[in-house]
Enzyme design. Structure first.
Site, mmCIF file in Angstrom:
data_model
loop_
_atom_site.group_PDB
_atom_site.id
_atom_site.type_symbol
_atom_site.label_atom_id
_atom_site.label_comp_id
_atom_site.label_asym_id
_atom_site.label_seq_id
_atom_site.Cartn_x
_atom_site.Cartn_y
_atom_site.Cartn_z
ATOM 1 N N SER A 170 0.537 -1.193 -0.145
ATOM 2 C CA SER A 170 0.170 -0.623 -0.056
ATOM 3 C C SER A 170 0.300 1.333 0.021
ATOM 4 O O SER A 170 1.995 1.657 0.121
ATOM 5 C CB SER A 170 -0.981 0.237 1.608
ATOM 6 O OG SER A 170 -0.012 0.024 2.662
ATOM 7 N N LYS A 171 0.288 2.614 -0.362
ATOM 8 C CA LYS A 171 0.829 4.007 -0.160
ATOM 9 C C LYS A 171 2.081 3.298 1.591
ATOM 10 O O LYS A 171 3.462 4.396 0.444
ATOM 11 C CB LYS A 171 -0.356 4.905 -0.340
ATOM 12 C CG LYS A 171 -0.920 5.029 -1.452
ATOM 13 C CD LYS A 171 -1.297 6.338 -1.698
ATOM 14 C CE LYS A 171 -2.236 6.488 -2.718
ATOM 15 N NZ LYS A 171 -3.716 6.873 -2.471
#
Ligand code: GLU
Length: 468
Positions: free
Chosen positions: A239-240
């Site tokens: 994820s980010k």
């Protein structure tokens, strides 16, 4: 395996994620390897969350990666009448039925089941209604088999079996008349005659429900291959938090598409211990059945290593084209004068790992230094600096040398003549030409800048050193 038809079916609710890009790549490779067809289908039935910006971002990412599609992009939102027809068909076959249970009723029954320790599941109350209650709102449910089991031979994960009693009577049409996700996917894959469904393994649980729908409608069931997830270094889903996850963000960070494609193909798939794959090699060697069963960990250092490799071995002319926007962002415009960009690229290919590093390294060719690394300069005595700059300016003004090797030879002779060690000449000269000490070989710089510009810069450094 001729007649292969595969698809990439992103939902346009965000940018193209590296995980999605890998799924697209595996589909693309499958098609290219077997002379099949690769279809792009935009799954935009979730009208609230789908945006045209996301569609553009997905198309842009696919194009940048060179994952060209043969058919599409098709949009699910254009297919609503088709889905409606198939819902009706299932109703006519008595394989689907209207369900009038309200959300509140379903919730109450769900809570009761939980309290009594039963697995919550639709209880089939409307399955056998003999009378339809007039104008009350209804959903349409698929009449799923109650016993037996549904199995499929996943091309990556092996045989997967679900007991049918665990599969609810799936809602295929909502009370507002719109079709649901699992239903649309089946109709599209069937109508598009998809032979292999290659997708993320977050869809494994949807697969038995989809297979039952294929069977009910008399469609051939495709083969399925569920690709394991990509994780960050901490083993959580990528994820980010772990850094950039969007394909376009990698482009903007100065990565080459071939590096990202090469990185992604090796993420979960291997071919002996080969790391570097040209497109042709990838197509020739790829086999979906060899994709590993476990999740892969995203390793940004390896991606950077591959990028450095492709920069090192890339065609300078092509790299120049890719580099130009990064230079423009930094205020340099090679088309307005100065050395040919491809020649500049050649001097930086060995050391730059990204196009950003390359642009930063290339800047001095187009923008003469406005300041010098004073700490580096202070390592030399003023008298020495003046002697170096004066001598080099004089020699370069009269030399017939043109190539990097000739300039290097000239400087070497000069060192011998003056009793200097090479760094005593090279470092001050690098500072004069680039402002600092991080720069390519000195002969290369002079060849690329040209001796006239070199002499101009040496004069400027001489003036600077004499006033210090
Ligand atoms: N639209 C789905 C997704 O973005 C993919 C569905 C599929 O490949 O079957 O996850």
């Amino acid at each position: 395996m001729s007649g292969i038809r595969v698809r990439f079916a992103p939902s346009p609710t965000g940018y193209l994620h590296v995980g999605g890009a890998r799924t697209a790549l595996f589909n693309w490779l499958m098609a290219r390897k077997h002379g099949g067809v690769f279809i792009l289908r935009i799954e935009d039935t979730d009208v609230e969350r789908s945006t045209s910006e996301s569609v553009d971002a997905i198309l842009q990412g696919m194009e940048w990666l060179g994952l060209d599609w043969d058919e599409g992009p098709f949009y699910q939102s254009a297919n609503f009448p088709l889905y409606k027809d198939y819902v009706q068909k299932l109703v006519d076959l008595d394989k689907a039925y209207r369900c009038y249970c309200t959300a509140d009723e379903l919730e109450a029954r769900r809570e009761l089941a939980m309290r009594e320790g039963r697995k919550p599941k639709y209880d089939g109350r409307c399955r056998t209604l003999t009378e339809q209650p007039g104008d009350r709102p209804f959903v349409v449910r698929f009449r799923a088999p109650q016993d037996g089991s549904t199995s499929f031979d996943d091309q990556i994960k092996g045989t997967i079996t679900f007991p049918n009693e665990e599969l609810d009577d799936l809602i295929i049409q909502r009370s507002d008349g719109t079709p649901t996700y699992n239903f649309c996917v089946v109709i599209d894959d069937a109508v598009m005659r998809i032979t292999h469904v290659i997708r993320g393994d977050d869809h494994v649980n949807n697969t038995p429900r989809q297979i039952l729908l294929y069977q009910a409608l008399g469609f051939p069931v495709p083969l399925f291959a569920h690709v394991p997830m990509i994780l960050g270094a901490d083993k959580a889903r990528l994820s980010k938090r772990h850094g950039a996850t969007s394909v376009i963000a990698y482009r903007d960070m100065g990565l080459l598409p071939e590096a990202l494609v090469n990185y992604l193909v090796r993420l979960g798939w291997s071919h002996g211990d080969q790391e570097i794959f040209s497109r042709e090699e990838m197509i020739a060697s790829f086999d979906i059945a060899q994709v590993g069963r476990s999740a892969s960990v995203f390793n940004p250092d390896k991606l950077l290593w591959l990028n450095a490799h492709y920069i090192k071995t890339g065609d300078p002319q092509r790299l120049a084209g890719l580099l130009a926007p990064f230079l423009a962002e930094r205020g340099a415009d090679p088309s307005a004068g100065g050395p040919q960009l491809a020649a500049v690229v050649k001097t930086l290919q060995e050391r730059a790992r990204t196009l950003i590093e390359m642009a930063e390294g290339a800047l001095f060719y187009y923008l003469a230094p406005e300041a010098y690394d004073e700490t580096a300069m202070a390592k030399f005595e003023k008298g020495h600096l003046l002697a170096v700059y004066a001598t080099v300016a004089e020699r370069l003004a009269t030399t017939s040398a043109r190539t990097a090797a000739e300039f290097d030879a000239l400087l070497k002779d000069l060192c011998a003549e003056k009793g200097w060690k090479m760094p005593q000449l090279g470092q001050p000269l690098r500072i004069a030409l680039s402002g600092g000490t991080q720069a390519p070989g000195i002969g290369e710089i002079i060849e690329t800048l040209g001796s006239a510009e070199t002499v101009r810069r040496v004069h400027r450094a001489l003036e600077h050193a004499s006033t210090c």
